[in-house]
Design an enzyme around this catalytic site. Sequence first.
Site, PDB file in Angstrom:
ATOM      1  N   GLY B  70      39.751  44.292  48.554  1.00  0.00           N
ATOM      2  CA  GLY B  70      39.333  45.574  48.860  1.00  0.00           C
ATOM      3  C   GLY B  70      38.124  45.448  49.743  1.00  0.00           C
ATOM      4  O   GLY B  70      37.766  44.054  49.450  1.00  0.00           O
ATOM      5  N   CYS B 127      41.360  44.790  58.044  1.00  0.00           N
ATOM      6  CA  CYS B 127      41.825  44.064  56.939  1.00  0.00           C
ATOM      7  C   CYS B 127      42.907  45.018  56.022  1.00  0.00           C
ATOM      8  O   CYS B 127      43.005  46.337  56.720  1.00  0.00           O
ATOM      9  CB  CYS B 127      40.383  45.053  55.575  1.00  0.00           C
ATOM     10  SG  CYS B 127      40.810  44.356  53.863  1.00  0.00           S
TER      11      CYS B 127
END
Lengths: 278, 312
Positions: B70, B127
């Site tokens: 993350g 991402c």
Amino acid sequence: MPASPCVVPDSIPHPYSIHEVECRVKTHDRVNGEYRRLVLSAPRSVLDCEPGQFFHLLCPQTEGFQPYLRRPMSIYSYDRIRGELSFLYKVAGTGTGALASLQPGEHLNIVGPLGRGFEIRREWRRPLLVARGVGLATLAPLASECARLGRPLTAICSARSPDLVMSTDLFRSFGAEVITVADAEGNSDVGSLTPLIEGLIRTRGIDAFFTCGSTRLMRMLQVIGSRHGIGGQVAVEQHMACGIGMCQACVRPFLRDGGAVNLRVCREGPVFDLHEVL
Amino acid sequence: MADLRTTIGGLTLKNPIMPASGTFSEELTEVFDLDCLGALVTKTITRGKRSGNPVPRVCEVNGAMLNSIGIPSKGVSWFLQNTLPLYRDYEAPLVISISANTADEFARFAEEVSVPGVAAIEVNISCPNIEDDGKAFAMRPGATGDVIRRMRSATHLPLWAKLSPNTGEVVEVAQAAEEAGADALITANTMLAMAIDSRTGRARLGNIMGGLSGPALKPITLRMTYQCARAVSIPVIGCGGISTVDDVIEYLVAGARAIQVGTATFISPSTMPRLIRELDEVLDARGLRSVDALIGTVDVTDEAVVVAECVR
Ligand SMILES: Cc1cc2nc3c(=O)[nH]c(=O)nc-3n(C[C@H](O)[C@H](O)[C@H](O)COP(=O)(O)OP(=O)(O)OC[C@H]3O[C@@H](n4cnc5c(N)ncnc54)[C@H](O)[C@@H]3O)c2cc1C
Ligand SMILES: Cc1cc2nc3c(=O)[nH]c(=O)nc-3n(C[C@H](O)[C@H](O)[C@H](O)COP(=O)(O)O)c2cc1C
Ligand code: FES
């Protein structure tokens, strides 16, 4: 334009504290049914280490096992004069399975020393070490350090069965009073250990706890410690990728400055204050 | 000694080797002199604080790894006050990677980090761990163009757009980024993936899905590098599975003007300085004077025996 010579060969002393080195295997022996001791011949550069620190091992590729990431392993012993570094480990899966195949004379690539080790505070005069299973590997160099500092030492070593309790002779050689407990003997649970430890606080004046290898025992020591105002340290584990603080894979929550914060086990740890582990 | 210099937009790098975002931090100063690198690239930051994903955040699969870190971030002010000064004394240009939830937020953020000491902004629109199931901006040309266009009007710093291998529209996304004013592209971020423990039936990452990186990713990101280098005129920076000097050469030949090293640094923390030294040696051995002599030289002439076409 010259390329900068930024890799300094490890034979030359350089200011970098983390080293990647190839070490020759001196000996590699089974300690009991589950554990192995791996002794490496290591250069001086990596032996400026302290109890509680770890190395990141590039386990070999074998026919049966192809580990990719490195595996963290606590320092079991280090000896600057003999140029030795050793690990005590349990074969758990792919990485340690591959490690177990290493023969004397072969080489192992290691990175380290890594992390923050134990600190024996001045006010901690009578430490108690509580080790479960392979957690003993992590506490062994601490026992040696306590002996060097002249701290009378008590150690409780716990395992599933009595034959798996290791290194009691090693601990005794450091002058420790060793108490062994085992699941098979029915004396290793929190209910049995709590009165035992509270007895030791009274009779031996225990004023610090050091532990590794079991969350259950760590929680127990937190409770006993709170009750008696005793602090200490714990070495914790977490899955890692880089081992040097770059990737944030190894975080766990800790209590710092009144709030919960995520800290990296490989960097801020693996040794933490006993009472800050959540 | 060959000339290892390469240019990325207006920036001259002393060599084409730099770290990939999220696999590098100031701790590497304890392993080697960071000034040997072509550039320094920070872990992606967000404006606000974020704590990242549950553990386990990494696991290994055959010859590669998955991560679902993350984007844990201490926020922009912490970054400007604490992280930025750490890099002040390095010659290597500092590239900071940023992420945001909307194009507007990206623009505002770009303005905030356009401060002395920052040489370029890497735009992490790819991402797979930050949004639901990897629905990143870089999946679509429209969303990519939007983010870069807003950022372009908010900063004068070079903008490097980091693309995703998860999209089926690689070329369209690359062209949208170029058109909107990106100065370079990075091919690429991790690929959305999953691993399950067959014994327990449990997902091996706390976040269930994560990004694949390491050698197994290389053929895909090398292909993207080739596709993008042909489709745009801005520099392309290759990234994915690089650990040997042959990997570096393959990316350069495919059209990359520089490369980023990620997971390989976890396996060997001194990978980047080794690659710089070995690249120099290979160029010398081949009698090439500069890195430029390799870039985009892929041989795709058709020497293969033409297979018979199936007529029936
Ligand atoms: C700081 C530190 C010190 C350690 N010291 C020792 C030691 O002295 N002796 C010893 O026997 N073991 C020690 N361990 C645990 C050891 O690292 C794991 O047993 C080992 O990584 C297991 O790898 P494997 O491939 O054999 O097992 P697998 O179960 O196949 O491992 C699969 C994955 O999980 C990870 N993993 C599994 N168990 C652990 C764990 N407990 N901690 C972190 N990652 C894990 C592995 O790295 C690997 O990526 C230590 C762990 C840490 C974090
Ligand atoms: C642990 C980890 C964390 C990462 N974090 C980021 C990040 O914050 N921002 C980003 O743009 N890419 C991130 N990446 C992706 C890498 O920058 C790179 O694009 C990818 O890993 C492919 O390269 P590699 O195969 O050389 O690792 C991360 C990768 C890994 C393994
Ligand atoms: S293992 Fe990468 S930060 Fe700890």
